[in-house]
Design an enzyme around this catalytic site. Structure first.
Site, mmCIF file in Angstrom:
data_model
loop_
_atom_site.group_PDB
_atom_site.id
_atom_site.type_symbol
_atom_site.label_atom_id
_atom_site.label_comp_id
_atom_site.label_asym_id
_atom_site.label_seq_id
_atom_site.Cartn_x
_atom_site.Cartn_y
_atom_site.Cartn_z
ATOM 1 N N LYS A 202 0.842 -1.203 0.000
ATOM 2 C CA LYS A 202 0.000 0.000 0.000
ATOM 3 C C LYS A 202 0.882 1.259 0.000
ATOM 4 O O LYS A 202 0.662 2.187 -0.756
ATOM 5 C CB LYS A 202 -0.919 -0.042 1.226
ATOM 6 C CG LYS A 202 -1.876 1.115 1.293
ATOM 7 C CD LYS A 202 -2.844 0.933 2.449
ATOM 8 C CE LYS A 202 -3.670 2.202 2.605
ATOM 9 N NZ LYS A 202 -4.574 2.148 3.756
ATOM 10 N N GLU A 208 10.548 -4.849 4.212
ATOM 11 C CA GLU A 208 10.609 -6.247 3.765
ATOM 12 C C GLU A 208 10.285 -6.352 2.273
ATOM 13 O O GLU A 208 10.995 -7.015 1.499
ATOM 14 C CB GLU A 208 9.593 -7.101 4.546
ATOM 15 C CG GLU A 208 9.902 -7.277 6.016
ATOM 16 C CD GLU A 208 9.331 -6.166 6.884
ATOM 17 O OE1 GLU A 208 9.014 -5.070 6.354
ATOM 18 O OE2 GLU A 208 9.220 -6.386 8.097
ATOM 19 N N GLY A 263 -4.918 -1.970 4.857
ATOM 20 C CA GLY A 263 -4.114 -3.094 4.358
ATOM 21 C C GLY A 263 -4.734 -4.446 4.681
ATOM 22 O O GLY A 263 -4.858 -5.318 3.818
ATOM 23 N N GLU A 349 -4.277 -6.596 14.942
ATOM 24 C CA GLU A 349 -3.814 -5.291 14.466
ATOM 25 C C GLU A 349 -4.970 -4.283 14.511
ATOM 26 O O GLU A 349 -4.758 -3.087 14.694
ATOM 27 C CB GLU A 349 -3.230 -5.387 13.049
ATOM 28 C CG GLU A 349 -2.327 -4.213 12.712
ATOM 29 C CD GLU A 349 -1.594 -4.364 11.381
ATOM 30 O OE1 GLU A 349 -2.213 -4.158 10.339
ATOM 31 O OE2 GLU A 349 -0.381 -4.666 11.393
ATOM 32 N N HIS A 380 -3.866 -33.198 18.133
ATOM 33 C CA HIS A 380 -2.708 -34.005 18.525
ATOM 34 C C HIS A 380 -1.561 -33.119 18.990
ATOM 35 O O HIS A 380 -0.412 -33.566 19.050
ATOM 36 C CB HIS A 380 -2.292 -34.902 17.354
ATOM 37 C CG HIS A 380 -3.395 -35.833 16.963
ATOM 38 N ND1 HIS A 380 -3.579 -37.054 17.566
ATOM 39 C CD2 HIS A 380 -4.415 -35.685 16.079
ATOM 40 C CE1 HIS A 380 -4.657 -37.632 17.046
ATOM 41 N NE2 HIS A 380 -5.177 -36.811 16.148
HETATM 42 O O1 F6P Z 1 3.526 -2.820 9.640
HETATM 43 C C1 F6P Z 1 2.193 -3.136 9.567
HETATM 44 C C2 F6P Z 1 1.649 -2.852 8.215
HETATM 45 O O2 F6P Z 1 1.567 -1.493 8.002
HETATM 46 C C3 F6P Z 1 0.308 -3.523 8.014
HETATM 47 O O3 F6P Z 1 -0.740 -2.782 8.516
HETATM 48 C C4 F6P Z 1 0.283 -3.694 6.544
HETATM 49 O O4 F6P Z 1 -0.672 -4.637 6.152
HETATM 50 C C5 F6P Z 1 1.693 -4.135 6.282
HETATM 51 O O5 F6P Z 1 2.473 -3.401 7.198
HETATM 52 C C6 F6P Z 1 2.192 -3.925 4.890
HETATM 53 O O6 F6P Z 1 2.127 -2.600 4.516
HETATM 54 P P1 F6P Z 1 2.275 -2.184 3.003
HETATM 55 O O7 F6P Z 1 1.146 -2.789 2.248
HETATM 56 O O8 F6P Z 1 2.222 -0.687 3.000
HETATM 57 O O9 F6P Z 1 3.595 -2.701 2.511
#
Ligand code: F6P
Length: 539
Positions: A202, A208, A263, A349, A380
């Site tokens: 978003k 990451e 998100g 969240e 289990h």
């Molecule tokens: O760090 C949490 C968050 O902002 C979530 O709310 C979101 O779904 C995720 O990181 C990924 O964010 P983005 O879609 O902006 O990469």
């Protein structure tokens, strides 16, 4: 201060009155001769049914819980959300995931939503038919969705759940973790010439996702894809299209989502492009239609027959009156393997908050810890604790009545286990029953084979796992979260709690990767950890 609503204190009194009552007695023929309990507490909506009868509730409990929902303004909050009002005031945004599945032309942003969906469908069809090829002319056989949190969990959960509807020509992969192992294990065995990466973020700034996206681009180039042909292998989904283009994705390959979609509520938007490629635009529409069915039910059903309201309020009952710390989601369906992790983000969240809308801190509990695992596997592993442990964990069982695979003889076994677990958790085993089983020779065994019972469960029934029923199931939980947020008077649509860790993460990363300089700006524990890792990274 506790929650000042009148129904809250009435529920406290009611809790004292029924806290020692036993579910097995409520079900006993002496108290329910007809019997009617199951029927009285089973409700349906959006094509789903929920049996709430194995919960620690009476007619009076439900009446009070519904009154609490009403006093908390659930209806107003719901209507404000559907109408596109600013229901996320800390970010000044609406939360219009419901508009993404609305069919009414006067729904908010309808024309924009329809246009973006048409663009997605055109692209998905081209990939699915093989008309869209990689730079060497090979058809696309691997979709790698790169995203995290809401840009990963929803699409991954849905694609896995609907694998039986997936195109056999295409394999879907989901990469989220900044741990290079996640990306590497995915790309190691696939052919870049047949691979399409969908970068979903978003914000298009998430550490990451951007790290994985860059490594993915390097991988294509390293394997011979000319920079000029990368457009054949990359598309982006974002509410920040300028950043996507800056990253190097062709403008026509950017799919838009909007800041009025949170998100974790976004799988219905272009964030679901991987879903649409996997199952096709028609089935994607079915998914939306199922969610819309549940939206309509939530919007129009009276509170005392409203599935999201009842599910949410029964959750409040355990969290705030019984003091339950957690609740378990146990789908008796391998297809729903990723539903618990999806719900973890959706619930925690959204409702893991301490500040009320007016800025005061709550002095009552908010979000329960959400956890889960498909049955029968959980039986289990951790079900021992659910049956005989000292903590009461309310459970949502999800049973799918008809299998989506050809191994039909497995299904009665699966369903039998699901229903037997809720029966056993409810009934327990009394001392007298345990004595009979232990017999005169083994009286010492009695306490070990006694079960307290009275452990509450809800069973959600899904006729068959279709795109439509899945859409309804997801929307049920989305709305449940809003119901609970209304009672707790919190904003379920922001997530400030993830910020501090992100800020400190950048500082620590700079210290970790610096070639010289002392590490001392942190507490002694963090500094020592950084120093050790820095030495290891240099080896
Ligand atoms: O760090 C949490 C968050 O902002 C979530 O709310 C979101 O779904 C995720 O990181 C990924 O964010 P983005 O879609 O902006 O990469």
């Amino acid at each position: 201060m506790t929650n000042p609503l009148p129904a809250w204190s009435a529920l406290q009194t009611h809790y004292e009155q029924i806290r020692n009552d036993k579910l097995r007695d409520w079900f006993a023929p002496a108290n329910d001769p007809a019997p009617t309990r199951a029927e009285r507490f089973t409700y349906s909506g959006g094509g789903l049914a929920a049996d709430f009868s194995k919960n620690r509730i009476t007619d009076a409990t439900l009446k009070l819980l519904v009154q609490l929902a009403h006093e908390a303004g659930v209806e107003q909050r719901r209507d404000a959300m559907f109408a596109g009002e600013i229901v996320n005031p800390t970010e000044g945004r609406a939360a219009l995931h419901t508009a993404l599945r609305a069919t009414e032309p006067n729904a908010p942003f309808h024309a924009q939503i329809v246009a973006e969906k048409a663009k997605m469908a055109k692209f998905a069809d081209a990939v699915r038919s093989g008309a869209w090829t990689g730079y060497t002319g090979k058809r696309i056989r691997h979709i790698v969705n790169i995203g995290i949190g809401g840009s990963d969990l929803g699409p991954k959960m849905v694609v896995h759940a609907l694998q039986h509807l997936e195109s056999p020509e295409i394999s879907s992969h989901f990469v989220s973790n900044v741990d290079g192992a996640d990306l590497w294990r995915t790309i190691e065995h696939i052919d870049p010439e047949e691979t399409l990466a969908i970068i979903v973020s978003k914000t298009f700034t998430t550490l990451e996702t951007m790290t994985n996206a860059r490594s993915m681009r390097d991988w294509f180039v390293k394997h011979g894809c000319p920079e000029s042909a990368l457009a054949k292998h990359f598309v982006g989904v974002s509410a920040n299209p300028a950043e996507v283009v800056k990253f190097g994705i062709a403008e026509e390959n950017v799919f838009e989502m909007w800041d009025w979609v949170g998100g974790r509520y976004s799988l219905w938007s272009a964030v679901g492009l991987s879903i649409m490629i996997a199952i096709g635009p028609q089935q994607f529409d079915e998914l939306l239609a199922g969610a819309h069915d549940m939206d309509e039910h939530f919007r129009t059903a009276p509170l005392d027959k409203n599935l999201p309201v009842l599910l949410g309020m029964i959750g409040v009952w355990y969290r705030n009156f019984f003091g339950s710390q957690s609740y378990l989601v146990a789908p008796y369906s391998e297809a729903l393997h990723y539903l618990p992790s999806y719900l973890q983000q959706l619930e925690m969240e959204s409702n893991g908050k301490q500040a009320r809308l007016d800025g005061q801190f709550v002095d009552y509990a908010t979000s329960a810890i959400t956890w889960g695992e498909p049955g029968t596997n959980g039986q289990h592993a951790f079900f021992q604790m659910l049956h005989q442990g000292t903590t009461i964990v309310p459970i949502d069982f999800i049973a799918v009545l008809t299998p989506e695979h050809p191994l039909a003889d497995h299904h009665p076994k699966l369903l039998a286990n699901c229903f037997a677990q809720s029966e056993a958790l409810m009934l327990g085993r009394t001392e007298e029953e345990a004595r009979k089983i232990a017999g005169p020779d083994k009286p010492e065994l009695v306490p070990h084979i006694m079960f307290p019972g009275n452990r509450p469960t809800t069973t959600l029934l899904v006729d068959a796992l279709t795109a439509r029923s899945l859409g309804a199931l997801i929307a049920l939980y989305e709305h449940k979260v809003l119901v609970q947020a209304s009672v707790w008077d919190i904003n379920p649509f922001d997530q400030w709690g993830v910020e501090l860790g992100k800020i400190l993460g950048k500082v620590v990363e700079a210290d970790l990767t610096a070639s010289t300089g002392d590490v001392k700006a942190h507490d002694s524990s963090t500094s020592a950890l950084i120093a050790k890792a820095r030495a290891a990274l240099k080896r």
